[in-house]
Design an enzyme around this catalytic site. Structure first.
Site, PDB file in Angstrom:
ATOM      1  N   ARG A   1      28.224  43.051  42.343  1.00  0.00           N
ATOM      2  CA  ARG A   1      27.411  42.047  43.029  1.00  0.00           C
ATOM      3  C   ARG A   1      26.558  41.164  42.102  1.00  0.00           C
ATOM      4  O   ARG A   1      25.768  40.359  42.585  1.00  0.00           O
ATOM      5  CB  ARG A   1      26.487  42.677  44.081  1.00  0.00           C
ATOM      6  CG  ARG A   1      27.231  43.307  45.253  1.00  0.00           C
ATOM      7  CD  ARG A   1      26.340  43.430  46.468  1.00  0.00           C
ATOM      8  NE  ARG A   1      25.095  44.150  46.200  1.00  0.00           N
ATOM      9  CZ  ARG A   1      24.048  44.160  47.023  1.00  0.00           C
ATOM     10  NH1 ARG A   1      24.081  43.480  48.151  1.00  0.00           N
ATOM     11  NH2 ARG A   1      22.962  44.850  46.720  1.00  0.00           N
ATOM     12  N   ASP A   2      26.717  41.292  40.804  1.00  0.00           N
ATOM     13  CA  ASP A   2      25.997  40.376  39.905  1.00  0.00           C
ATOM     14  C   ASP A   2      26.785  40.157  38.622  1.00  0.00           C
ATOM     15  O   ASP A   2      26.224  40.106  37.528  1.00  0.00           O
ATOM     16  CB  ASP A   2      24.597  40.910  39.589  1.00  0.00           C
ATOM     17  CG  ASP A   2      23.659  39.809  39.083  1.00  0.00           C
ATOM     18  OD1 ASP A   2      23.911  38.624  39.401  1.00  0.00           O
ATOM     19  OD2 ASP A   2      22.686  40.119  38.390  1.00  0.00           O
TER      20      ASP A   2
END
Length: 225
Positions: free
Chosen positions: A31-32
């Site tokens: 997610r990043d």
């Protein structure tokens, strides 16, 4: 950074994501994923860092949902911005943005093209659609000595950043397409456009502590550490 070194980094990131999604005991959604979260050792081997936003899935889970939107502007897929839905295709999207940066040497936060009105994804798609892919690619790169061809990488990257998550390939499919110069690569549909076009732009485009960040890393600035 020549094309050979960039290919080595691309292959390393692809393999790490493939492990997280396919071979780990749990499916891990990072997610990043972004340029500044890719660490390089003295041999330019890529490692994915900063799992502070990561989510674990059981192997039978396909997606999750959250009301708290986190991530980095330019790398966040549209289904997450609109509905808070995240799945393995979240990281596929982020990888596609990273791949576009790798082959172009451009930032995801700037605007390009005539009158500089297109963000990186749109500019890449328009260039590819109009058979002007070489204008998008970093002019300093030469793929003549590599089996991983630049225009093929551009097409694979565009598949990863398509609007509909279901249309994006899996990382296993991405790995296969990048490793083979004979496997057919599907035709990408129009890319997901900038989050500035969405109604909830105020919640996602303005970086806030613990919410969003802006990534200004350029691929040619990466150094081993």
């Amino acid at each position: 950074m020549d094309w050979g070194k960039r290919v080595h980094i691309i292959e390393g990131v692809t393999q790490r994501l493939l492990y997280l999604q396919e071979y780990s005991n749990f499916t891990i959604i990072h997610r990043d994923l972004k340029a500044s979260n890719i660490l390089l050792d003295d041999e330019m081997n890529a490692k994915i860092s900063d799992f502070g936003m990561a989510k674990l899935f059981r192997n039978d889970e396909l997606e999750g949902n959250t009301r708290r939107i986190v991530g980095t502007y330019g790398y966040v897929p549209p289904e997450y911005v609109r509905k808070g839905i995240y799945s393995m295709k979240y990281d596929v999207y982020s990888f596609g943005v990273l791949l576009l940066q790798m082959i172009s040497g451009r930032k995801s936060t700037h605007y390009y093209g005539p009158n500089e009105i297109m963000h990186l994804l749109e500019y890449a798609y328009v260039s590819w659609k109009e058979d002007k892919g070489l204008e998008f690619i970093d002019p300093s790169l030469d793929d003549s000595s590599s089996s991983c061809k630049l225009l093929r990488c551009l097409q694979v990257a565009l598949l990863c950043v398509q609007e509909n998550a279901d249309d994006r390939p899996t990382m296993l499919e991405v790995y296969s397409m990048l490793k083979s110069d004979t496997q057919a690569v599907p035709t990408p549909t129009k890319t997901a456009f900038s989050v500035k076009n969405y109604d909830n732009v105020d919640n996602i485009c303005t970086p806030q502590p613990g919410n969003c960040s802006v990534n200004d890393a350029q691929i040619f600035e990466l150094q081993p550490r």
